[in-house]
Design a protein around this motif. Sequence first.
Motif, PDB file in Angstrom:
ATOM      1  N   PHE A  48       0.738  -1.222   0.042  1.00 51.93           N
ATOM      2  CA  PHE A  48       0.026   0.044   0.066  1.00 51.93           C
ATOM      3  C   PHE A  48       0.916   1.187   0.130  1.00 51.93           C
ATOM      4  O   PHE A  48       1.875   1.241   0.646  1.00 51.93           O
ATOM      5  CB  PHE A  48      -1.045   0.080   1.177  1.00 51.93           C
ATOM      6  N   SER A  49       0.327   2.055  -0.606  1.00 56.89           N
ATOM      7  CA  SER A  49       0.949   3.799  -0.333  1.00 56.89           C
ATOM      8  C   SER A  49      -0.603   4.495   0.067  1.00 56.89           C
ATOM      9  O   SER A  49      -1.525   4.590  -0.668  1.00 56.89           O
ATOM     10  CB  SER A  49       1.385   4.268  -1.818  1.00 56.89           C
ATOM     11  N   TRP A  50      -0.348   5.027   1.243  1.00 56.88           N
ATOM     12  CA  TRP A  50      -1.520   5.861   1.800  1.00 56.88           C
ATOM     13  C   TRP A  50      -1.112   7.267   2.203  1.00 56.88           C
ATOM     14  O   TRP A  50      -0.152   7.626   2.784  1.00 56.88           O
ATOM     15  CB  TRP A  50      -1.781   5.049   3.114  1.00 56.88           C
ATOM     16  N   THR A  51      -1.760   8.186   1.380  1.00 53.63           N
ATOM     17  CA  THR A  51      -1.264   9.564   1.361  1.00 53.63           C
ATOM     18  C   THR A  51      -2.525  10.611   1.876  1.00 53.63           C
ATOM     19  O   THR A  51      -3.618  10.226   1.469  1.00 53.63           O
ATOM     20  CB  THR A  51      -0.872  10.391  -0.017  1.00 53.63           C
ATOM     21  N   GLN A  52      -2.199  11.131   2.876  1.00 55.15           N
ATOM     22  CA  GLN A  52      -3.350  12.135   3.257  1.00 55.15           C
ATOM     23  C   GLN A  52      -2.959  13.374   3.133  1.00 55.15           C
ATOM     24  O   GLN A  52      -1.817  13.994   3.609  1.00 55.15           O
ATOM     25  CB  GLN A  52      -3.784  11.765   4.664  1.00 55.15           C
ATOM     26  N   ILE A  53      -3.776  14.356   2.541  1.00 57.70           N
ATOM     27  CA  ILE A  53      -3.581  15.845   2.350  1.00 57.70           C
ATOM     28  C   ILE A  53      -4.127  16.811   3.323  1.00 57.70           C
ATOM     29  O   ILE A  53      -5.384  16.551   3.471  1.00 57.70           O
ATOM     30  CB  ILE A  53      -4.021  16.037   0.874  1.00 57.70           C
ATOM     31  N   TYR A  54      -3.587  17.315   4.131  1.00 56.68           N
ATOM     32  CA  TYR A  54      -4.184  18.091   5.501  1.00 56.68           C
ATOM     33  C   TYR A  54      -4.375  19.668   5.040  1.00 56.68           C
ATOM     34  O   TYR A  54      -4.006  20.282   3.879  1.00 56.68           O
ATOM     35  CB  TYR A  54      -3.468  18.143   6.438  1.00 56.68           C
ATOM     36  N   LYS A  59       1.269  17.171   3.431  1.00 48.64           N
ATOM     37  CA  LYS A  59       1.056  15.824   2.856  1.00 48.64           C
ATOM     38  C   LYS A  59       1.842  14.813   3.751  1.00 48.64           C
ATOM     39  O   LYS A  59       3.162  14.960   4.059  1.00 48.64           O
ATOM     40  CB  LYS A  59       1.693  15.440   1.632  1.00 48.64           C
ATOM     41  N   VAL A  60       1.190  13.624   3.942  1.00 51.70           N
ATOM     42  CA  VAL A  60       1.962  12.647   4.716  1.00 51.70           C
ATOM     43  C   VAL A  60       1.579  11.281   4.053  1.00 51.70           C
ATOM     44  O   VAL A  60       0.602  10.816   3.690  1.00 51.70           O
ATOM     45  CB  VAL A  60       1.642  12.366   6.097  1.00 51.70           C
ATOM     46  N   THR A  61       2.838  10.647   3.489  1.00 51.17           N
ATOM     47  CA  THR A  61       2.733   9.465   2.860  1.00 51.17           C
ATOM     48  C   THR A  61       3.314   8.295   3.628  1.00 51.17           C
ATOM     49  O   THR A  61       4.300   8.301   3.865  1.00 51.17           O
ATOM     50  CB  THR A  61       3.276   9.551   1.388  1.00 51.17           C
ATOM     51  N   ASN A  62       2.559   7.357   3.964  1.00 45.33           N
ATOM     52  CA  ASN A  62       2.967   5.973   4.373  1.00 45.33           C
ATOM     53  C   ASN A  62       2.950   4.936   3.708  1.00 45.33           C
ATOM     54  O   ASN A  62       1.974   4.809   2.808  1.00 45.33           O
ATOM     55  CB  ASN A  62       2.313   5.884   5.966  1.00 45.33           C
ATOM     56  N   LYS A  63       4.002   4.155   3.152  1.00 38.09           N
ATOM     57  CA  LYS A  63       3.879   2.842   2.376  1.00 38.09           C
ATOM     58  C   LYS A  63       4.334   1.843   3.406  1.00 38.09           C
ATOM     59  O   LYS A  63       5.097   1.782   4.108  1.00 38.09           O
ATOM     60  CB  LYS A  63       5.134   3.256   1.166  1.00 38.09           C
ATOM     61  N   GLU A  69       6.951  -5.191   9.286  1.00 38.88           N
ATOM     62  CA  GLU A  69       7.258  -4.103  10.048  1.00 38.88           C
ATOM     63  C   GLU A  69       7.823  -2.991   9.002  1.00 38.88           C
ATOM     64  O   GLU A  69       8.661  -3.385   8.015  1.00 38.88           O
ATOM     65  CB  GLU A  69       8.477  -4.280  11.031  1.00 38.88           C
ATOM     66  N   CYS A  70       7.382  -1.692   9.060  1.00 39.67           N
ATOM     67  CA  CYS A  70       7.901  -0.451   8.270  1.00 39.67           C
ATOM     68  C   CYS A  70       7.908   0.635   9.032  1.00 39.67           C
ATOM     69  O   CYS A  70       7.681   0.757  10.266  1.00 39.67           O
ATOM     70  CB  CYS A  70       6.775  -0.459   7.194  1.00 39.67           C
ATOM     71  N   ASP A  71       8.656   1.712   8.376  1.00 41.52           N
ATOM     72  CA  ASP A  71       8.863   3.011   8.812  1.00 41.52           C
ATOM     73  C   ASP A  71       7.559   3.811   8.403  1.00 41.52           C
ATOM     74  O   ASP A  71       7.058   3.897   7.273  1.00 41.52           O
ATOM     75  CB  ASP A  71      10.074   3.722   8.173  1.00 41.52           C
TER      76      ASP A  71
END
Length: 127
Positions: A48-54, A59-63, A69-71
Motif C-alpha cells: 500500500f501507499s497511503w497519502t493524506q493531504i491536510y 502531505k503525509v505518505t506512508n508505504k 514492519e515498516c517506517d
Amino acid sequence: MAFAGKWETETQEGYDAFCKLLGIPDDIIEKGRDYKLITEVTQDGNDFSWTQIYPTNAKVTNKFTIGKECDMETIGGKKFKATVSMDGGKLSVTFPNYHHTSEICGGKLVETSTAGSVVLKRTSKKL
C-alpha cells in the motif's frame, strides 16, 4: 483492492477531543475541523501507499506491506516503526499515541482512531 482510490471526508465524529488529546494547537484544530481531508490510496496486493493531504497542504505518505514492519510518520512528523495487519478486510495499526483502523463499509472509507476512551471516526466518500 477495495481501498484503492481517492477519498474525501464526509463526516467526522470526536475530532476536537481527539486532537486536543494529541496536543494539537487550538488554531490548527479550528482550521481542520471542517476541512475535507483527501486520502489517496494505491494498493498492489499486500503493498500500500497511503497519502493524506491536510488543511495546510501538508502531505503525509506512508508505504507499507501487510504483516511487515515498516517506517511510518505521523502528521506531526514523528517517525515510528509499525506493522499493519489486515483482519476481515480491516486494516489495523498502532501509532505512538493511538490505535487506527480503516475499512470499507457501504462503499465508504471508515477510519477509526482510538486513544483510551477518546474516539475519532472519519467517514470518506470515493471521488
